[in-house]
Design a protein around this motif. Sequence first.
Motif, short mmCIF file in Angstrom:
data_model
loop_
_atom_site.label_atom_id
_atom_site.label_comp_id
_atom_site.label_asym_id
_atom_site.label_seq_id
_atom_site.Cartn_x
_atom_site.Cartn_y
_atom_site.Cartn_z
N THR A 33 0.95 -1.29 0.22
CA THR A 33 -0.38 -0.13 0.22
C THR A 33 1.03 1.48 0.13
O THR A 33 0.33 2.32 -0.39
N ILE A 34 2.11 0.98 0.57
CA ILE A 34 3.10 2.42 -0.25
C ILE A 34 3.25 2.43 -1.09
O ILE A 34 3.13 3.72 -2.11
N GLY A 35 3.56 0.96 -2.21
CA GLY A 35 3.56 1.44 -3.59
C GLY A 35 2.51 1.97 -3.69
O GLY A 35 2.14 2.96 -5.11
N PHE A 36 1.58 2.47 -3.79
CA PHE A 36 0.04 2.14 -4.20
C PHE A 36 -0.34 4.02 -3.85
O PHE A 36 -0.43 4.42 -4.44
N TRP A 37 0.51 4.03 -2.66
CA TRP A 37 0.37 5.93 -2.15
C TRP A 37 1.43 6.43 -3.30
O TRP A 37 1.25 7.80 -4.10
N PHE A 59 -7.67 9.93 -1.43
CA PHE A 59 -6.91 8.61 -1.82
C PHE A 59 -6.25 8.10 -0.29
O PHE A 59 -5.55 7.29 -0.12
N PHE A 60 -5.84 9.01 0.09
CA PHE A 60 -4.84 8.44 1.68
C PHE A 60 -5.65 8.02 2.77
O PHE A 60 -5.56 6.58 2.99
N ILE A 61 -7.23 8.18 2.65
CA ILE A 61 -8.39 7.43 3.55
C ILE A 61 -8.20 6.73 2.57
O ILE A 61 -8.40 5.03 3.48
N VAL A 62 -8.47 5.48 1.53
CA VAL A 62 -8.27 4.85 0.78
C VAL A 62 -7.59 4.11 0.80
O VAL A 62 -7.64 2.35 1.35
N GLY A 63 -5.92 4.57 1.01
CA GLY A 63 -4.82 4.24 1.83
C GLY A 63 -5.05 3.50 2.63
O GLY A 63 -4.01 2.26 2.61
N ILE A 64 -5.36 3.59 2.99
CA ILE A 64 -5.70 3.26 5.12
C ILE A 64 -6.91 2.07 4.99
O ILE A 64 -6.49 1.05 5.34
N LEU A 65 -7.50 2.62 4.71
CA LEU A 65 -8.62 0.91 3.84
C LEU A 65 -8.42 0.17 3.47
O LEU A 65 -8.02 -1.76 3.59
N LEU A 66 -7.23 0.42 2.67
CA LEU A 66 -6.61 -1.03 1.45
C LEU A 66 -5.29 -2.14 2.22
O LEU A 66 -5.01 -2.94 2.60
N THR A 67 -4.19 -0.86 3.26
CA THR A 67 -3.92 -1.64 4.01
C THR A 67 -4.38 -2.76 5.11
O THR A 67 -4.24 -3.34 5.35
N ILE A 68 -5.93 -1.56 5.29
CA ILE A 68 -6.82 -2.79 6.36
C ILE A 68 -6.92 -4.00 6.06
O ILE A 68 -6.75 -5.12 6.14
N GLY A 69 -7.84 -4.22 4.48
CA GLY A 69 -7.78 -4.98 3.84
C GLY A 69 -6.97 -6.34 3.26
O GLY A 69 -6.84 -7.15 4.09
N VAL A 89 -1.13 -1.83 13.59
CA VAL A 89 0.11 -1.43 13.65
C VAL A 89 0.88 -1.60 11.85
O VAL A 89 1.44 -0.70 11.57
N SER A 90 0.13 -2.06 11.84
CA SER A 90 0.37 -1.62 9.66
C SER A 90 0.02 -0.51 9.50
O SER A 90 0.30 0.28 8.37
N SER A 91 -1.26 -0.38 9.67
CA SER A 91 -2.00 0.78 9.34
C SER A 91 -1.48 2.31 9.71
O SER A 91 -0.97 3.02 9.17
N GLY A 92 -1.18 2.05 10.91
CA GLY A 92 -0.26 2.79 11.96
C GLY A 92 0.41 3.39 10.80
O GLY A 92 1.22 4.19 10.24
N ALA A 93 1.89 2.51 10.58
CA ALA A 93 3.45 2.62 9.69
C ALA A 93 2.51 2.80 8.46
O ALA A 93 3.89 3.80 7.83
N PHE A 94 1.96 2.62 8.01
CA PHE A 94 0.57 3.46 6.03
C PHE A 94 0.57 5.11 6.66
O PHE A 94 1.49 6.29 6.29
N ILE A 95 0.28 5.41 7.73
CA ILE A 95 0.09 6.72 8.04
C ILE A 95 1.58 7.21 8.49
O ILE A 95 1.21 8.56 8.25
N VAL A 96 1.87 6.96 9.24
CA VAL A 96 3.04 7.33 9.26
C VAL A 96 4.42 8.09 7.81
O VAL A 96 4.43 9.18 7.78
#
Length: 135
Positions: A33-37, A59-69, A89-96
Amino acid sequence: MGRRIVTEQFQSRAKPSVDGYSDRLLKYIPSETIGFWLAVSGIIKSSEDDQQTVLLWLFFIVGILLTIGWIFKQTYDPDKPIARTQILVSSGAFIVWVFATGEPFSSLDFYRPYYGSLALITYTALVSLIIPKES
């Protein structure tokens, strides 16, 4: 090696393969999902659309949802509980990570680029100390 973090190994003939600090770090980082972002934010920033900031937040919100899924899908095991800690933790990593890149947070008055860098360094250093209970 599966995506799910292994914190215990029941007795077997095979050598125990409990995940250590480095293994947990690699499994916590949602590289897909970092690649997606990177791709999406690059496309949005290269456009001349007046709504760049709105699109980046969307798309930041979409990225969080994609990370969770995605992490849920990659760690799913019908014989084990949901890997909630790893998903969080992975969702937090995406956000950070997104926070460290600047966009869309640079649209907020409080944001300074070095905040993102410091957050990323600190999160990366500390995150692997988290050992999930549900394994």
